[in-house]
Design an enzyme around this catalytic site. Sequence first.
Site, PDB file in Angstrom:
ATOM      1  N   LEU A 148       0.825  -1.212   0.000  1.00 39.50           N
ATOM      2  CA  LEU A 148       0.000   0.000   0.000  1.00 39.50           C
ATOM      3  C   LEU A 148       0.854   1.255   0.000  1.00 39.50           C
ATOM      4  CD1 LEU A 148      -2.755  -1.006   2.596  1.00 39.50           C
ATOM      5  CD2 LEU A 148      -2.985  -0.920   0.114  1.00 39.50           C
ATOM      6  N   GLY A 149       2.021   1.186   0.605  1.00 39.42           N
ATOM      7  CA  GLY A 149       2.896   2.353   0.654  1.00 39.42           C
ATOM      8  C   GLY A 149       4.148   2.054   1.458  1.00 39.42           C
ATOM      9  N   GLY A 168       7.120   4.000   4.014  1.00 35.00           N
ATOM     10  CA  GLY A 168       7.455   5.174   4.808  1.00 35.00           C
ATOM     11  C   GLY A 168       8.839   5.049   5.403  1.00 35.00           C
ATOM     12  N   GLN A 193       9.585   4.409   8.378  1.00 39.92           N
ATOM     13  CA  GLN A 193       9.691   3.364   9.394  1.00 39.92           C
ATOM     14  C   GLN A 193       9.473   1.958   8.846  1.00 39.92           C
ATOM     15  OE1 GLN A 193      10.692   4.323  12.389  1.00 39.92           O
ATOM     16  NE2 GLN A 193      10.656   6.436  11.656  1.00 39.92           N
ATOM     17  N   LYS A 242       1.911  -3.315   8.816  1.00 40.88           N
ATOM     18  CA  LYS A 242       3.117  -2.489   8.709  1.00 40.88           C
ATOM     19  C   LYS A 242       4.323  -3.318   9.119  1.00 40.88           C
ATOM     20  CE  LYS A 242       5.286   1.795  10.272  1.00 40.88           C
ATOM     21  NZ  LYS A 242       5.161   2.995  11.114  1.00 40.88           N
ATOM     22  N   ASP A 261       5.135  14.595  13.141  1.00 40.34           N
ATOM     23  CA  ASP A 261       5.295  14.391  11.687  1.00 40.34           C
ATOM     24  C   ASP A 261       3.946  14.503  10.985  1.00 40.34           C
ATOM     25  OD1 ASP A 261       6.690  14.017   9.351  1.00 40.34           O
ATOM     26  OD2 ASP A 261       6.802  11.843   9.528  1.00 40.34           O
TER      27      ASP A 261
END
Length: 731
Positions: A438-439, A441, A443, A460, A557
Amino acid sequence: MKTKTYRFVCLVASVLTLQLMNGSSAATPPPPPNSKNSSTSCNRTCGGISIPFPFGIGGKDCYLNGWYEVVCNATTSGSSGTTVPFLSRINREVVNISLPEGNNEQYGVVHIKGPVTSLGCSSNTSQVPQKSLPDLNVTGKGSPYFITDENRLVAVGCGTKALMTDIESEILGCESSCKDSKSSQEVTNLLCDGYKCCQARIPVERPQAVGVNIESSGGDGCKVAFLSSKRYSPSNVTIPEQFHAGGYVVVELGWYFATTDSRFRNPLGCINLTYSGSYLSGDSCLCEYGYFSEMSYRNCYCSLGFTGNPYLRGGCIDNDDCKGPNICEEGTCVNVPGGYRCDPKPKIIKPAKPLVLQGVLLGLMGLLFLVVGTLGLIIFIKKRRRIISSRKFFKRNGGLLLKQQLTTTNDGNVDMSRLFSSEELKKATDNFSVKRVLGKGSQGTVYKGMMVDGKIIAVKRSKVVDEDKLEKFINEIILLSQINHRNIVKLIGCCLETEVPILVYEYIPNGDMFKRLHDESDDYAMTWEVRLRIAIEIAGALTYMHSAASFPIYHRDIKTTNILLDEKYGAKVSDFGTSRSVTIDQTHLTTMVAGTFGYMDPEYFLSSQYTDKSDVYSFGVVLVELITGEKPLSRIRSEEGRGLATHFLEAMKENRVIDIIDIRIKEESKLDQLMAVAKLARKCLSRKGIKRPNMREASLELERIRSSPEDLEAHIENDDEEDQVMEISRE
């Protein structure tokens, strides 16, 4: 339907024999063309199209005569270096050339580009028919070409009447209409039966010249007519504009291997043709000899079991017929020239059974016990290693630290029973397939997964953890366990027994707000009403984090990529990897600078002291993104205004903020409401944190802007002189 090939009867053979005997003293029969040279030293392809002999490119030895000469020209369109073949004598581009194939195809075929005659399709109003190419004419002395009956005259358009010209025997044509009725013309293509399109057959006498004329029988619009091969007919034949724009159609020409000298005794590749015109058997190719249009001709084709070019010596090559499946069911296939044979399989004599099997059985049983025992031991060792590895990873990934944090947290809400196994998450994400991403980042990477019960989750997977990043991972779990708000992503559970730690969140289907705002390919453009609601929801989530949670939490953030949108475009704040909680009496955190350029509080950047007003500054940048639709950093803007915050503040100062409003919401938004949000954004972007509102004040101001538009002007007028913005109308 192809024309039959006429063969010599005895009377014709006798006449030929007399002619040959009378002419033998007067002239010597011409030798066959040098087919050997034509195959070894000539280019046989042009633009990806095969050019078989008797056609050829280059010197005279490469083709039979001028009618078969092909010129390879550079095309004027398309990519550089592209070439296309042209038949030199008739000056037409070649699409395909094929040789005769056996008795069923008694002539070769050349597909060429033919003209399209159009009426009323161009920008000028002239009603004179226009032709993309001259009419097709393949007449001439020695011409081997004719127009086959595989072509059709086609007319497309409303009220289009097409006629064939240059045919002496009869007048043929058809007429199309936009009335839903069947044409009286005999047709075979049900897609072209008179409604917007009609077609007519080519006469069976194989003409060498056919012209196409077009007339209007009523109705406006584009009308086209053309001669086209059935093999290359398009699927949709009711749109005349596409044929006019294309400029050509494909026409099928038949060709014979023609010669005007009846004394031409031997064909090029086959030596089995007798002097009288009959042929022998047993060779790789066959030839037929007869008359057509008072010209002797000869067609050759490879015999059954052979493929290749019969017009070249040795051009027909034997097929390996044994490659086909199940050729010989009860025997062994042996390939022979022109065919195959089936030899019987040799009988296999089975060895006699041993008289004593006891020793063999005992040995096999012992081996079986040994294998089973070894496998059991391997399984036990692997299971033991997995348990040890899981404990090791649990400890390394911060499991002990997590337990310690939970015991020291006054209000920990993490349910330790919601620990997922690695096998569960591998199955849910197809072993963490790249198709599920999905994406990504700072982290880690987020995957879309589906549990056994059908529940969709977001997984995640953190990057390889070192000791420095371990605290951030555990920090995110602790923070999310303390948060219970509808506009903050909910933590479902975690997995610590894998090499890299994994968090499991609720799945948010519409992705992040950054993509929805800035991706031009996105079909959904968020209205101002939706954007204002999203801003209010983000402000509410941050207000909760700053003041309503067990401990104040600073996100650190805030940016549009960390704001997700659910199925109703409700905002969900995510990514708490850099977040920090503080005690009630703390006013700031002193940490290493972390965040994203374009959103980072300049006061925090200089002092390394992060306060709740630092989150307010980042929220102000998000408000400006919602107003302008621009990215926080852009190389398109000037060097001074490359950052969106600076660019926006300059526009506010110069009273031209109306010029940078997103054009997608400029017309439908309420200008007073939008300007009030712009003023709030300016306050949030104040250089000094003390001048910024806190998140509760910003949230209440946004609620007031949405619910009480009549009070906006009064609030604007009561601002300090430094922050005052002039009223700007749409005019």
